[in-house]
Design a protein around this motif. Sequence first.
Motif, PDB file in Angstrom:
ATOM      1  N   ALA A 114      51.902  47.109  51.644  1.00 20.78           N
ATOM      2  CA  ALA A 114      50.667  46.656  51.213  1.00 20.78           C
ATOM      3  C   ALA A 114      49.988  47.154  50.099  1.00 20.78           C
ATOM      4  N   GLY A 115      50.469  48.551  49.953  1.00 20.95           N
ATOM      5  CA  GLY A 115      50.124  49.182  48.509  1.00 20.95           C
ATOM      6  C   GLY A 115      50.362  48.515  47.198  1.00 20.95           C
ATOM      7  N   PHE A 116      51.714  48.123  47.232  1.00 19.30           N
ATOM      8  CA  PHE A 116      52.377  47.198  46.158  1.00 19.30           C
ATOM      9  C   PHE A 116      51.635  46.089  45.951  1.00 19.30           C
ATOM     10  N   GLN A 117      51.554  45.370  46.981  1.00 19.50           N
ATOM     11  CA  GLN A 117      51.089  43.775  47.157  1.00 19.50           C
ATOM     12  C   GLN A 117      49.410  43.917  46.755  1.00 19.50           C
ATOM     13  N   LEU A 118      48.618  44.967  47.069  1.00 19.92           N
ATOM     14  CA  LEU A 118      47.346  44.988  46.777  1.00 19.92           C
ATOM     15  C   LEU A 118      47.173  45.186  45.160  1.00 19.92           C
ATOM     16  N   LEU A 119      48.176  45.861  44.864  1.00 17.46           N
ATOM     17  CA  LEU A 119      48.149  46.203  43.206  1.00 17.46           C
ATOM     18  C   LEU A 119      48.824  45.060  42.331  1.00 17.46           C
ATOM     19  N   GLY A 120      49.889  44.627  42.848  1.00 19.26           N
ATOM     20  CA  GLY A 120      50.824  43.539  42.139  1.00 19.26           C
ATOM     21  C   GLY A 120      50.269  42.422  42.330  1.00 19.26           C
ATOM     22  N   ARG A 121      49.675  41.853  43.528  1.00 20.90           N
ATOM     23  CA  ARG A 121      49.202  40.560  43.704  1.00 20.90           C
ATOM     24  C   ARG A 121      47.859  40.403  43.956  1.00 20.90           C
ATOM     25  N   GLY A 122      47.157  41.586  43.846  1.00 16.27           N
ATOM     26  CA  GLY A 122      45.587  41.570  44.296  1.00 16.27           C
ATOM     27  C   GLY A 122      44.799  41.523  42.830  1.00 16.27           C
ATOM     28  N   LEU A 123      45.040  42.441  42.043  1.00 16.69           N
ATOM     29  CA  LEU A 123      44.188  42.475  40.931  1.00 16.69           C
ATOM     30  C   LEU A 123      44.109  41.504  40.104  1.00 16.69           C
ATOM     31  N   LEU A 124      45.059  40.679  39.608  1.00 16.08           N
ATOM     32  CA  LEU A 124      45.134  39.535  38.606  1.00 16.08           C
ATOM     33  C   LEU A 124      44.238  38.533  39.195  1.00 16.08           C
ATOM     34  N   PRO A 125      44.424  38.095  40.239  1.00 10.65           N
ATOM     35  CA  PRO A 125      43.727  36.746  41.079  1.00 10.65           C
ATOM     36  C   PRO A 125      42.338  37.077  40.982  1.00 10.65           C
ATOM     37  N   LEU A 126      42.074  38.342  41.274  1.00 12.94           N
ATOM     38  CA  LEU A 126      40.473  38.720  41.354  1.00 12.94           C
ATOM     39  C   LEU A 126      39.858  38.927  39.981  1.00 12.94           C
ATOM     40  N   LEU A 127      40.631  39.182  38.902  1.00 12.87           N
ATOM     41  CA  LEU A 127      40.250  39.192  37.616  1.00 12.87           C
ATOM     42  C   LEU A 127      40.076  37.848  37.089  1.00 12.87           C
ATOM     43  N   ALA A 128      40.865  36.988  37.556  1.00 13.55           N
ATOM     44  CA  ALA A 128      40.714  35.384  36.898  1.00 13.55           C
ATOM     45  C   ALA A 128      39.525  34.797  37.535  1.00 13.55           C
ATOM     46  N   GLY A 129      39.134  35.287  38.966  1.00 11.88           N
ATOM     47  CA  GLY A 129      37.998  34.758  39.510  1.00 11.88           C
ATOM     48  C   GLY A 129      36.846  35.272  38.874  1.00 11.88           C
ATOM     49  N   ALA A 130      36.826  36.699  38.324  1.00 11.71           N
ATOM     50  CA  ALA A 130      35.633  37.310  38.017  1.00 11.71           C
ATOM     51  C   ALA A 130      35.503  36.766  36.499  1.00 11.71           C
ATOM     52  N   LEU A 131      36.374  36.157  35.833  1.00 12.39           N
ATOM     53  CA  LEU A 131      36.110  35.608  34.603  1.00 12.39           C
ATOM     54  C   LEU A 131      35.714  34.047  34.568  1.00 12.39           C
ATOM     55  N   ALA A 132      36.106  33.403  35.268  1.00 12.40           N
ATOM     56  CA  ALA A 132      35.692  32.059  35.640  1.00 12.40           C
ATOM     57  C   ALA A 132      34.364  31.755  36.408  1.00 12.40           C
ATOM     58  N   PHE A 133      34.024  32.685  37.418  1.00 13.96           N
ATOM     59  CA  PHE A 133      32.944  32.522  38.096  1.00 13.96           C
ATOM     60  C   PHE A 133      32.001  33.823  38.002  1.00 13.96           C
ATOM     61  N   THR A 134      30.764  33.625  38.333  1.00  9.51           N
ATOM     62  CA  THR A 134      29.734  34.699  38.704  1.00  9.51           C
ATOM     63  C   THR A 134      29.802  35.262  39.968  1.00  9.51           C
ATOM     64  N   LEU A 135      30.516  36.649  40.009  1.00 10.30           N
ATOM     65  CA  LEU A 135      30.728  37.251  41.191  1.00 10.30           C
ATOM     66  C   LEU A 135      29.731  38.415  41.396  1.00 10.30           C
ATOM     67  N   ALA A 136      29.692  38.628  42.876  1.00 10.79           N
ATOM     68  CA  ALA A 136      28.819  39.497  43.206  1.00 10.79           C
ATOM     69  C   ALA A 136      29.196  40.880  43.657  1.00 10.79           C
ATOM     70  N   LEU A 137      30.241  41.468  42.427  1.00 10.28           N
ATOM     71  CA  LEU A 137      30.861  42.576  42.613  1.00 10.28           C
ATOM     72  C   LEU A 137      29.965  43.820  42.184  1.00 10.28           C
ATOM     73  N   PRO A 138      29.830  44.882  43.306  1.00  8.32           N
ATOM     74  CA  PRO A 138      28.764  45.886  43.374  1.00  8.32           C
ATOM     75  C   PRO A 138      29.397  46.692  42.060  1.00  8.32           C
ATOM     76  N   SER A 139      28.275  47.629  41.543  1.00  5.47           N
ATOM     77  CA  SER A 139      28.516  48.441  40.648  1.00  5.47           C
ATOM     78  C   SER A 139      28.500  50.070  41.197  1.00  5.47           C
ATOM     79  N   ASP A 140      27.972  50.077  42.491  1.00  6.57           N
ATOM     80  CA  ASP A 140      27.999  51.432  42.962  1.00  6.57           C
ATOM     81  C   ASP A 140      29.229  51.876  43.333  1.00  6.57           C
ATOM     82  N   PRO A 141      29.918  52.928  42.711  1.00  5.34           N
ATOM     83  CA  PRO A 141      31.327  53.454  43.116  1.00  5.34           C
ATOM     84  C   PRO A 141      31.349  53.550  44.514  1.00  5.34           C
ATOM     85  N   LEU A 142      30.253  54.245  45.232  1.00  8.59           N
ATOM     86  CA  LEU A 142      30.253  54.424  46.877  1.00  8.59           C
ATOM     87  C   LEU A 142      30.726  53.431  47.637  1.00  8.59           C
ATOM     88  N   ARG A 143      30.242  52.009  47.111  1.00  3.95           N
ATOM     89  CA  ARG A 143      30.225  51.255  47.893  1.00  3.95           C
ATOM     90  C   ARG A 143      31.950  50.571  47.676  1.00  3.95           C
TER      91      ARG A 143
END
Length: 267
Positions: A114-143
């Motif tokens: 799961a750790g590999f899949q989270l890094l290997g398959r998780g980050l790039l799709p999230l980055l693509a979504g953040a570039l294409a849409f307005t997402l409500a990702l938090p800025s609070d490190p605690l969150r």
Amino acid sequence: MRLYLAVAAGGFRRYAAYGTATAAGVFTNTVFGFIVAYTYVALWDERPHLGGYDQAQALTFVWVSQSLLAAGSLIGGGFQEELQERIRTGDIAVDLYRPADLQAWWLATDLGRAGFQLLGRGLLPLLAGALAFTLALPSDPLRWLLFLLSVALGLVVGFGVRYLLALAAFWLLDGSGVNLMATVVTIFFSGMLLPLTVFPGGFGEVVRLLPWAAMLQVPLDVLLGTHAGAGGAVRALGFQAVWAAVLLGAGRLVQSAATRKVVVQGG
């Protein structure tokens, strides 16, 4: 503990070796994310604040779900098929002779995967979504820290469910049927298809209390901050921890019954 850390590291390296499969998975998650995202855009245009989310939160739900899809084995791809095959062939006897706990061994293996899949398959799709849409990702490190803790608990809950499915192979000739049924249930009740807050009335209240909610819906709500304050986040994590303890305990009981059965059959 050093043994299980080594097992988890081995699980990470095992999946890291399949670069082409990882790239294909990233592509699939990204394409599917765009399909679901535009469906959500149309739905939230018609029903703003559906399920208590605005459109940016709903789109965040889509893309973070895609980033967790492979890590949580929400549509298969976890360890249970391998364990079921070892039970079917009798190779499980070798696992039982190891100087290690069977459940802890497979948990460490699955967390490494799961750790590999989270890094290997998780980050790039999230980055693509953040570039294409307005997402409500938090800025609070605690969150983000609470979210990662919630994801870890969700992975343990998912393992607990799939471990019980794998152990069913001690009594079933073929695990493919129960795996297919489990995948359908997971897709529907984890929030992968639609956020569980969309489901109305008593039915919605029930599905939000099931263990599948702890796999995806709860981590997403922790990230989006839909729980009231820090106390709400702690209650959400407690909900996951309780289900993790219950499922791991149930796995212990079923494993004990199954291995007693193996001893009797083997004379």
